[in-house]
Write a protein that holds these residues in place. Structure first.
Motif, mmCIF file in Angstrom:
data_model
loop_
_atom_site.group_PDB
_atom_site.id
_atom_site.type_symbol
_atom_site.label_atom_id
_atom_site.label_comp_id
_atom_site.label_asym_id
_atom_site.label_seq_id
_atom_site.Cartn_x
_atom_site.Cartn_y
_atom_site.Cartn_z
ATOM 1 N N ILE A 158 0.885 -1.072 -0.026
ATOM 2 C CA ILE A 158 0.007 0.072 0.045
ATOM 3 C C ILE A 158 0.883 1.146 0.065
ATOM 4 O O ILE A 158 0.395 2.330 0.264
ATOM 5 N N ALA A 159 2.241 1.298 -0.479
ATOM 6 C CA ALA A 159 3.129 2.415 -0.171
ATOM 7 C C ALA A 159 2.602 3.293 -1.308
ATOM 8 O O ALA A 159 2.841 4.449 -1.105
ATOM 9 N N LYS B 159 -3.877 15.486 9.550
ATOM 10 C CA LYS B 159 -3.167 14.205 9.378
ATOM 11 C C LYS B 159 -1.984 14.000 10.532
ATOM 12 O O LYS B 159 -1.446 14.859 10.964
ATOM 13 N N ILE C 186 -4.909 3.530 15.781
ATOM 14 C CA ILE C 186 -5.771 4.564 15.113
ATOM 15 C C ILE C 186 -6.685 5.156 15.951
ATOM 16 O O ILE C 186 -7.283 6.241 15.891
ATOM 17 N N PHE C 187 -7.630 4.141 16.554
ATOM 18 C CA PHE C 187 -8.813 4.399 17.426
ATOM 19 C C PHE C 187 -8.704 5.546 18.526
ATOM 20 O O PHE C 187 -9.456 6.588 18.765
ATOM 21 N N MET D 225 -7.943 9.054 17.099
ATOM 22 C CA MET D 225 -9.246 9.436 16.513
ATOM 23 C C MET D 225 -9.975 10.151 17.687
ATOM 24 O O MET D 225 -10.794 11.067 17.744
ATOM 25 N N LYS E 93 -0.895 0.535 13.661
ATOM 26 C CA LYS E 93 -2.285 0.602 13.280
ATOM 27 C C LYS E 93 -3.149 0.473 14.605
ATOM 28 O O LYS E 93 -4.412 0.740 14.488
ATOM 29 N N ARG F 154 0.045 3.063 10.081
ATOM 30 C CA ARG F 154 -0.644 3.782 8.982
ATOM 31 C C ARG F 154 -0.641 5.239 9.323
ATOM 32 O O ARG F 154 -0.295 5.741 10.249
ATOM 33 N N ILE F 155 -0.631 5.927 8.367
ATOM 34 C CA ILE F 155 -1.002 7.503 8.360
ATOM 35 C C ILE F 155 -2.317 7.538 8.655
ATOM 36 O O ILE F 155 -3.355 7.124 7.988
ATOM 37 N N THR G 299 -5.658 10.269 8.450
ATOM 38 C CA THR G 299 -6.108 11.651 8.196
ATOM 39 C C THR G 299 -7.501 11.686 8.873
ATOM 40 O O THR G 299 -8.277 10.729 8.643
ATOM 41 N N SER G 300 -7.958 12.961 9.160
ATOM 42 C CA SER G 300 -9.308 13.164 9.723
ATOM 43 C C SER G 300 -9.319 14.719 9.656
ATOM 44 O O SER G 300 -8.811 15.380 8.852
#
Lengths: 418, 115
Positions: free
Chosen positions: B8-9, B66, B76-77, B80, B73, B47-48, B50-51
């Protein structure tokens, strides 16, 4: 009537890049017309990253990518107007637009570039069955509500279509606390980039239902559930129904170049790309009217839009300097077996500097095949391809010498490897 | 044991094969980023993120932000949750740090546009 060298219709990624490229090579009176309140186009609501790897050699979000171009536009002092809607484009390159301050205005240009981008296919466009309650909308509309306005359109969401916007929105809604119950794709493969399947669906265990489509929408004033069914040859198979209780259904079922202005102006269109037919210089059948970006054909990446728009900008510079040869004697590009379209559709070899870049899409997924470029029966170029898919635009570079033996037309086809 | 991954790079999405026993040797990649991604994805996936955060006095209600680098990973939450508590006031310049060292990851949250 006010005169400009170039009027560019649309201030998104294509319009910005074209304006800057013209300014770089020729002192010109340029006007960029944008109907929204800001420049940048759809990039502004695409807050995820993945933009700019080719153009800037780094990974940016949509707003960052746009801001770099907008900053440069300000730096160079290129004129633009916001909240200005183009009403009509005339073949003699008069442009009629309207905004609140100036009212209704007509201006004249030597050259016009169409950079209006594209819009999303809607529920009506795909003949979605069932009721039309609230809560059914395009993925891009939901993206704008969430990322620009701050409204989450649903708590239990289903997504029809596995285009990139749908995949990106699946992750985005999950991050903001919604449940995404699944994504249905009528084709046996996804229309989105593979990396988006991984980082948007697989990362969050969102199921992807391939060869499935929505066969019923329930709910009176507000959507209450969707029913999906497995399909064979696009026909739903009875008995395979799955029902999901939802309060929103997002549609990510394709993009269509926005060519209302172009068609009303009498510009010839390609029925496959849904964009204007252009030549090697991105010029349409109307002298001095050019097109680039998603209004010409839908691109996978904004980087490709930027590169194409820079090439179009360079061609417009040549046009303004009277260096573009006018001739009806052009080579026709023909999409043969397995190829759905080629851009540009026509080529005047005398206007190519050293090489020509062709862009095409294939009709289905292929492994280990050749892309073969022919003129009549002579093979001009054979390119080995390990993997091709409709979602991934292919690029072929032809040198000027490659055209030496070409008579009348060039065809491109997908062929088995011998 | 060989693990199959999709890189996914970048948008190309190379089909990688990672040889776990052989020091996570990566094949199927078209660039160096695939080697890094293949190994990291199996050892410590990142992961990066973004929000958006709430912005006052801006032309819109939300400012896109971001992480200025990849975070684990699994965090992440948590990130957020932190973002949901932030309210900023316009004007903000692109790149301005909105949260320093978010959730002790050593990564900052930055504005991804000016508003």
């Amino acid at each position: 009537m006010k005169m400009y060298d170039v009027i560019i219709i649309g201030g998104g990624s294509a319009g910005l890049a074209a304006a800057l490229e013209i300014n770089k090579f020729r002192k010109s009176k340029i006007l960029l017309l944008e109907r929204d309140a800001e420049l940048g186009g759809i990039l502004l609501q695409c807050i995820h990253n993945g933009f700019g790897l080719k153009v800037f050699k780094e990974e940016l979000t949509g707003p960052e990518y746009a801001e770099r171009f907008i900053d440069e536009l300000h730096e160079k002092g290129i004129e633009y107007k916001l909240n200005s809607m183009v009403i009509k484009l005339h073949p003699d390159k008069r442009v009629e637009y309207a905004n609140i301050e100036e009212g209704f205005v007509t201006i004249q240009a030597k050259a016009v570039i169409l950079t209006m981008g594209c819009y999303e296919r809607s529920a009506g466009a795909i003949g979605l069955p069932g009721n039309r309650p609230s809560g059914v909308m395009t993925a891009g509309a939901a993206q704008k509500y969430l990322n620009i306005d701050g409204y989450l359109v649903g708590k239990n969401v289903f997504i029809l279509g596995s285009g990139d916007i749908g995949l990106i929105m699946a992750r985005r809604m999950i991050l903001e606390g919604a449940n995404v119950l699944g994504v249905a794709e009528i084709l046996p493969f996804s229309g989105g980039l593979k990396r988006n399947i991984v980082q948007c669906l697989d990362d969050y265990d969102i199921p992807l239902y391939l060869s499935h489509t929505v066969t019923e929408i329930k709910g009176e004033s507000k959507i209450s559930s969707v029913v999906i069914s497995k399909v064979k040859d696009f026909v739903p198979i009875p008995g395979t129904e799955i029902e999901f209780e939802v309060d929103a259904l997002l549609l990510s079922v394709g993009l269509i170049p926005e060519n209302g202005l172009s068609e009303a102006c009498g510009i010839d269109m390609d029925s496959r790309t849904k964009g204007p037919i252009v030549n090697e210089s991105y010029q349409t059948n109307i002298d001095g009217i050019f097109a680039c970006g998603n209004v010409l054909h839908v691109h996978d990446l904004v980087d490709f839009v930027t590169e194409e728009s820079r090439r179009a900008g360079q061609a417009v510079v040549k046009y303004l300097e009277n260096q573009l040869e006018k001739s009806d004697n052009h080579i026709e590009m023909i999409s043969k077996d397995g190829v759905s379209y080629i851009v540009p559709q026509q080529v005047n070899v005398n206007n190519i500097n050293d090489k020509l870049e062709l862009f095409l899409r294939v009709q289905k997924e292929y492994r280990d095949v050749n892309l073969v470029v022919r003129s009549n029966d002579t093979i001009i170029k054979t390119i080995r391809k390990k993997h091709m898919a409709p979602a991934e635009m292919e690029q072929i570079k032809l040198k000027v010498e490659d055209f030496d033996s070409v008579i009348g037309s060039i065809s491109i086809s997908v062929e088995e490897r011998q | 044991m060989k693990k199959k991954l999709i890189c996914i790079a970048c948008p190309i999405g190379c089909h990688l094969e990672v040889d776990v026993e052989n020091n996570y040797a990566v094949t199927g990649n078209q660039c160096k980023r695939g080697v890094v991604y293949g190994k990291k994805e199996l050892i410590n996936p990142t992961r990066i993120v973004t929000s958006t955060v709430i912005i006052k006095n801006g032309i819109y209600n939300r400012l896109p932000v971001k992480t200025d680098g990849e975070i684990p990973k699994s965090m992440i939450f948590d990130v957020m949750k932190q973002l949901n508590e932030v309210v900023v006031t316009s004007p903000i310049k692109m790149g301005k740090v909105i949260i320093e060292n978010v959730c002790d990851t050593g990564i900052n949250i930055v504005a991804s546009r000016s508003m």
